[in-house]
Design an enzyme around this catalytic site. Structure first.
Site, short mmCIF file in Angstrom:
data_model
loop_
_atom_site.label_atom_id
_atom_site.label_comp_id
_atom_site.label_asym_id
_atom_site.label_seq_id
_atom_site.Cartn_x
_atom_site.Cartn_y
_atom_site.Cartn_z
N ARG A 1 0.84 -1.20 0.00
CA ARG A 1 0.00 0.00 0.00
C ARG A 1 0.87 1.23 0.00
NH1 ARG A 1 0.21 2.96 4.57
NH2 ARG A 1 0.33 2.00 6.63
N ASN B 1 2.17 4.88 1.29
CA ASN B 1 2.44 5.36 2.64
C ASN B 1 2.71 6.86 2.59
OD1 ASN B 1 2.72 4.70 5.44
ND2 ASN B 1 4.94 4.86 5.24
N ASN C 1 9.15 6.00 3.86
CA ASN C 1 8.46 6.87 4.80
C ASN C 1 8.76 8.33 4.52
OD1 ASN C 1 6.67 7.22 7.06
ND2 ASN C 1 7.40 5.27 7.85
N ASP D 1 10.28 7.64 11.32
CA ASP D 1 9.03 7.65 10.56
C ASP D 1 9.00 8.92 9.70
OD1 ASP D 1 6.27 7.50 9.78
OD2 ASP D 1 5.83 6.31 11.56
#
Length: 318
Positions: A125, A127, A173, A221
């Protein structure tokens, strides 16, 4: 000799807690906040009201939503589960988006599906994503199965074509650019690597990656850059945002009352407030009881300013 690490503390600023809050964006023209709740499949629009974040509108998509950015007219570009969607804008600059929509749950403008990015049959998927200084949209992917090292960082060009910038990532990310626009930073969360590479904002040409920083005590992240070129990195699992210089030196730490910190952005008219998103997804009942603010949006004053958001300059229909 290394400098002393500065310490700050974030404060909870949202009434609601989100499953997987991510990707905050400051839309200066409308003084609007945008962010996503990935697992809820929702894009949130809101604003700063005093020392809190107020939600004005939510857009539901019925699938995971990895990232959102906006164009100069207020329209949204949304990274869905496998591809990109556009939501037509039209709010007047300075008018709170969703004003008059008391439900806070409006459908928003006309929608168009633009392009598939994740190939059919690949269990991944989309991100985190962000616009480069010229308005191209970059967005990465993560695996939903046990594959490793096959995820991509895509770039959606302003002519509607797609470039694969990286094809060997574990979990793509956060993205950011240096103040002089010559360097792009990107995060590969699973190995804990922050990459840096030369980047030409005018032509879109980019260089080979080099390791700027490797983090092992937590998972990097989302991230953003400030006016001095320092990077502010959300550390999942550590309850912190850490600031590192362009050379990788640890300069500051922001403590957050949520263990899983997901992303950061400088917001407000002066871009002098650090907004931090967090998650509560996957936490046990006991963990949630210990961290009741997990999933909320936080604010922190860290003594510096951020860089203006780059608006999306690409197509608005498929």
């Amino acid at each position: 000799m290394s400098r002393e690490v500065r310490r700050f503390e974030a404060r909870a600023a949202s009434a609601d807690a989100y499953l997987l809050g991510e990707g905050p964006v400051w839309d200066a023209a409308r003084e609007r906040l945008l962010w996503v709740d990935i697992d809820a499949g929702q894009v949130l629009e809101g604003r700063l009201v005093g020392d809190s974040v107020r939600v004005d509108r939510g857009h539901e998509f019925g699938e995971t939503v990895g990232a959102v950015v906006c164009d100069r007219d207020g329209g949204l570009l949304v990274a869905g589960r496998r591809g990109l969607l556009a939501v037509k804008g039209g709010d007047e600059p300075g008018r709170p988006s969703g004003a008059g929509d008391s439900s806070g749950n409006g459908a928003g403008g006309e929608r168009a599906y633009l392009v598939d990015l994740v190939p059919e049959g690949k269990d991944s998927r989309l991100n985190d994503g962000a616009c480069d200084p010229a308005g191209r949209f970059l967005v990465g992917s993560l695996a939903l199965d046990d594959r490793h090292g096959q995820e991509c960082l895509y770039r959606y060009e302003t002519d509607g074509t797609v470039t694969a910038v990286d094809t060997d990532l574990a979990l793509s990310n956060g993205l950011a650019w240096s103040p002089d626009l010559s360097t792009m930073y990107s995060v590969d969360s699973v190995p804990g690597t922050i990459w840096a590479r030369a980047y030409d904002a005018v032509t879109g040409a980019y260089g080979e990656r080099r390791v700027l920083l490797e983090i092992s005590d937590g998972t990097p992240d989302g991230l953003c850059a400030d006016v001095d070129g320092n990077l502010w990195i959300a550390i999942w699992g550590a309850g912190q945002v850490r600031c590192h210089s362009p050379e990788g030196e640890h300069l500051a730490t922001v403590e957050v009352a949520a263990p899983n910190v997901t992303s950061v952005a400088f917001v407000g008219p002066r871009l002098d407030t650090l907004l931090i998103t967090s998650a509560r997804t996957g936490m046990t009942r006991e963990e949630t009881a210990r961290h009741p603010d997990a999933g909320r949006v936080f604010l922190a004053d860290v003594g510096t300013r951020g860089l203006p958001t780059s608006y999306w300059s690409g197509p608005v229909s498929g």
